[in-house]
Design a protein around this motif. Structure first.
Motif, PDB file in Angstrom:
ATOM      1  N   PRO A 225     -64.302 -12.966   9.993  1.00 36.05           N
ATOM      2  CA  PRO A 225     -64.858 -13.592   8.908  1.00 36.05           C
ATOM      3  C   PRO A 225     -66.079 -12.911   8.269  1.00 36.05           C
ATOM      4  CG  PRO A 225     -65.530 -14.769  10.685  1.00 36.05           C
ATOM      5  CD  PRO A 225     -64.584 -13.798  11.256  1.00 36.05           C
ATOM      6  N   ALA A 226     -66.103 -12.546   6.921  1.00 34.92           N
ATOM      7  CA  ALA A 226     -67.224 -11.937   6.117  1.00 34.92           C
ATOM      8  C   ALA A 226     -68.476 -12.344   6.259  1.00 34.92           C
ATOM      9  CB  ALA A 226     -66.565 -11.504   4.679  1.00 34.92           C
ATOM     10  N   ASN A 227     -68.450 -13.637   6.360  1.00 33.46           N
ATOM     11  CA  ASN A 227     -69.792 -14.424   6.468  1.00 33.46           C
ATOM     12  C   ASN A 227     -69.801 -15.842   6.993  1.00 33.46           C
ATOM     13  OD1 ASN A 227     -68.732 -16.237   4.317  1.00 33.46           O
ATOM     14  ND2 ASN A 227     -69.344 -14.819   2.755  1.00 33.46           N
ATOM     15  N   MET A 228     -70.643 -16.493   6.879  1.00 32.45           N
ATOM     16  CA  MET A 228     -70.678 -17.707   7.968  1.00 32.45           C
ATOM     17  C   MET A 228     -69.895 -19.028   6.968  1.00 32.45           C
ATOM     18  SD  MET A 228     -74.598 -18.239   9.300  1.00 32.45           S
ATOM     19  CE  MET A 228     -74.463 -19.746   9.507  1.00 32.45           C
ATOM     20  N   PHE A 229     -69.870 -18.804   5.668  1.00 29.09           N
ATOM     21  CA  PHE A 229     -69.050 -19.936   5.071  1.00 29.09           C
ATOM     22  C   PHE A 229     -67.608 -19.598   5.440  1.00 29.09           C
ATOM     23  CE2 PHE A 229     -66.119 -20.975   1.649  1.00 29.09           C
ATOM     24  CZ  PHE A 229     -66.487 -22.300   1.479  1.00 29.09           C
ATOM     25  N   VAL A 230     -66.977 -18.396   5.464  1.00 31.74           N
ATOM     26  CA  VAL A 230     -65.685 -18.228   5.818  1.00 31.74           C
ATOM     27  C   VAL A 230     -65.396 -18.452   7.132  1.00 31.74           C
ATOM     28  CG1 VAL A 230     -63.846 -16.414   6.036  1.00 31.74           C
ATOM     29  CG2 VAL A 230     -65.232 -16.406   4.037  1.00 31.74           C
ATOM     30  N   ALA A 231     -66.333 -18.241   8.204  1.00 28.23           N
ATOM     31  CA  ALA A 231     -66.307 -18.530   9.491  1.00 28.23           C
ATOM     32  C   ALA A 231     -66.219 -19.912   9.791  1.00 28.23           C
ATOM     33  CB  ALA A 231     -67.323 -18.055  10.478  1.00 28.23           C
ATOM     34  N   GLY A 232     -66.995 -20.644   8.904  1.00 26.26           N
ATOM     35  CA  GLY A 232     -67.014 -22.275   9.271  1.00 26.26           C
ATOM     36  C   GLY A 232     -65.809 -22.785   8.808  1.00 26.26           C
ATOM     37  N   PHE A 233     -65.453 -22.288   7.477  1.00 26.41           N
ATOM     38  CA  PHE A 233     -64.555 -23.054   6.715  1.00 26.41           C
ATOM     39  C   PHE A 233     -63.055 -22.962   7.467  1.00 26.41           C
ATOM     40  CE2 PHE A 233     -61.328 -23.930   3.428  1.00 26.41           C
ATOM     41  CZ  PHE A 233     -61.699 -24.921   2.919  1.00 26.41           C
ATOM     42  N   ILE A 234     -62.637 -21.998   7.806  1.00 25.01           N
ATOM     43  CA  ILE A 234     -61.262 -21.443   8.626  1.00 25.01           C
ATOM     44  C   ILE A 234     -61.688 -21.689   9.971  1.00 25.01           C
ATOM     45  CG2 ILE A 234     -59.662 -19.665   8.826  1.00 25.01           C
ATOM     46  CD1 ILE A 234     -59.862 -20.461   6.271  1.00 25.01           C
ATOM     47  N   GLY A 235     -60.606 -22.745  10.541  1.00 22.93           N
ATOM     48  CA  GLY A 235     -60.724 -22.674  11.774  1.00 22.93           C
ATOM     49  C   GLY A 235     -61.139 -24.139  11.951  1.00 22.93           C
ATOM     50  N   SER A 236     -60.256 -25.156  13.020  1.00 25.00           N
ATOM     51  CA  SER A 236     -60.433 -26.537  13.260  1.00 25.00           C
ATOM     52  C   SER A 236     -60.574 -26.789  14.684  1.00 25.00           C
ATOM     53  CB  SER A 236     -59.536 -27.339  12.556  1.00 25.00           C
ATOM     54  OG  SER A 236     -59.685 -28.609  12.739  1.00 25.00           O
ATOM     55  N   PRO A 237     -61.621 -27.484  15.450  1.00 28.40           N
ATOM     56  CA  PRO A 237     -62.581 -27.594  14.853  1.00 28.40           C
ATOM     57  C   PRO A 237     -63.469 -26.351  14.289  1.00 28.40           C
ATOM     58  CG  PRO A 237     -62.420 -28.706  17.153  1.00 28.40           C
ATOM     59  CD  PRO A 237     -61.274 -27.660  16.775  1.00 28.40           C
ATOM     60  N   ALA A 238     -64.365 -26.420  13.556  1.00 27.20           N
ATOM     61  CA  ALA A 238     -65.147 -25.585  12.868  1.00 27.20           C
ATOM     62  C   ALA A 238     -65.857 -24.764  14.004  1.00 27.20           C
ATOM     63  CB  ALA A 238     -65.970 -25.952  11.913  1.00 27.20           C
ATOM     64  N   MET A 239     -66.281 -23.271  13.843  1.00 26.73           N
ATOM     65  CA  MET A 239     -66.793 -22.382  14.380  1.00 26.73           C
ATOM     66  C   MET A 239     -68.407 -23.222  14.857  1.00 26.73           C
ATOM     67  SD  MET A 239     -68.187 -18.407  13.998  1.00 26.73           S
ATOM     68  CE  MET A 239     -66.314 -17.902  14.008  1.00 26.73           C
ATOM     69  N   ASN A 240     -69.003 -22.819  16.217  1.00 28.25           N
ATOM     70  CA  ASN A 240     -70.112 -23.191  16.398  1.00 28.25           C
ATOM     71  C   ASN A 240     -71.297 -22.209  15.831  1.00 28.25           C
ATOM     72  OD1 ASN A 240     -69.700 -25.570  18.414  1.00 28.25           O
ATOM     73  ND2 ASN A 240     -68.518 -23.840  19.208  1.00 28.25           N
TER      74      ASN A 240
END
Length: 367
Positions: A225-240
């Motif tokens: 992921p390019a940044n924290m937004f992408v990292a947190g939006f893609i994936g379930s449950p979200a990235m820690n």
């Protein structure tokens, strides 16, 4: 060719910028997905491609044709809407044939196209039914059929599965993917559902506040992921995400936070990461990359940290465990057969080869 190109496309509503200098290319035959939360500009972008919304700045090309001022009916596109937009007083046949009749296509050709599309979608026995007599999935197929019969250069989909129940959405995702494999028509698809984006898209554009945050293949977006937004939006449950600091000790780099000190895997140690020694960062790690020592073939103490179980969600094939780690919430996907109870003290182990580090100020990924 049916490429779709957006060059510096911007849309403003008064002082509000809904879409900001978007550059996007869908190659001929490609399935491109725009994904993001409500209000991120994805539907506005799609509507500009369709010609349903004027653009403020930039260019949109379909094939080699600039379509900024071309009416929707002349863009050679077909759009499938969230609410299907079927005519309730018409039967399925006439709903599918309506656009062709407006274009004054010969009656025999209309019948051929409608019946071919109905066969392809498995609704050939519903051609004389009214929309109210159909299930949600059947209505969706009628809307798809109406788009298919036009034989357009580009399909545009605006959250077409959001009104279906969860089980039917899964089935329709598979059918859409199979349909695209058969037709190979360039497709731009909008959704807020990251599972749809990951399973359908050849490439995925993740949007936030009118900006494209990352546009790459789904696996690349998930893994890098390019940044924290992408990292947190893609994936379930979200990235820690955990606040931390990069430390160096005896030539080994660690990431240290309130309740953990984890050795950074050798393959993650780049020159850029070394430059953050002594600086604050945000550590990101996905729930599936947190295990317990019992789950590891070779447990590694340097990657372990303690916590206390707050909540356990058994799902059959896995259990989602919410852990208090020195005041930080950490979510882990664990083996469903591990005996874990509420309030239990637990040792977790991070697969640090899959750890992500982000700059604390600009939230961009540190390579």
């Amino acid at each position: 060719m049916a490429e779709v190109n957006l060059n510096e496309v911007t849309k403003r509503f008064g002082d509000f910028t809904a879409v900001d200098k978007v550059n996007l290319e869908a190659q001929d035959g490609e399935f491109v997905v725009l994904v993001g939360p409500s209000g991120c500009g994805k539907t506005t972008t799609l509507r500009m491609v369709a010609g349903l919304e004027d653009i403020t700045e930039g260019q949109i090309l379909i094939g080699d044709r600039l379509v900024n001022d071309v009416p929707p009916k002349d863009r050679d596109i077909a759009m499938v809407f969230q609410n299907y937009a079927l005519y309730p007083h018409m039967d399925v046949y006439n709903n599918m044939a309506f656009g062709l009749k407006l274009r004054k296509i010969a009656k025999k050709e209309i019948e051929r196209r409608v019946r071919e599309a109905a066969d392809l979608l498995g609704i050939q026995d519903k051609l004389r039914s009214k929309p109210r007599e159909l299930s949600g999935g059947q209505r969706q197929r009628v809307a798809l059929g109406r788009a298919i019969v036009r034989d357009p250069k580009v399909f545009l989909f605006d959250e077409p599965l959001s009104n279906l129940d969860a089980k039917l959405r899964v089935r329709m995702r598979a059918e859409l993917s199979e349909l695209h494999d058969r037709l190979k028509t360039t497709t731009v698809y909008v959704t807020h559902d990251q599972t749809e984006a990951m399973t359908l898209g050849h490439r995925v554009a993740v949007m936030k506040e009118g900006l494209v945050q990352q546009y790459e293949g789904p696996q690349t977006i998930y893994d890098h992921p390019a940044n924290m937004f992408v990292a947190g939006f893609i994936g379930s449950p979200a990235m820690n995400f955990l606040d931390a600091q990069v430390e160096e000790e005896n030539g080994q780099l660690y990431v240290q936070g309130k309740g953990f000190k984890l050795a950074i895997a050798e393959e993650k140690v780049t020159d850029e990461v070394k430059a953050y020694a002594g600086k604050e960062v945000v550590m990101g790690i996905r729930p599936e990359d947190i295990r317990t020592p019992e789950m590891m073939h070779q447990p590694r103490e340097a990657m372990q940290f303690p916590g206390r179980v707050r909540v356990r969600e058994p799902l059959g094939d896995e259990q989602i465990v919410y852990v208090d780690c020195a005041g930080d919430d950490v979510v882990a996907k664990l083996d469903p057969h591990l005996p874990i109870e509420h309030g239990q003290e637990i040792t977790l182990e991070a697969v640090t080869e899959r750890m992500h580090l982000f700059d604390k100020e600009n939230e961009k990924a540190i390579s």
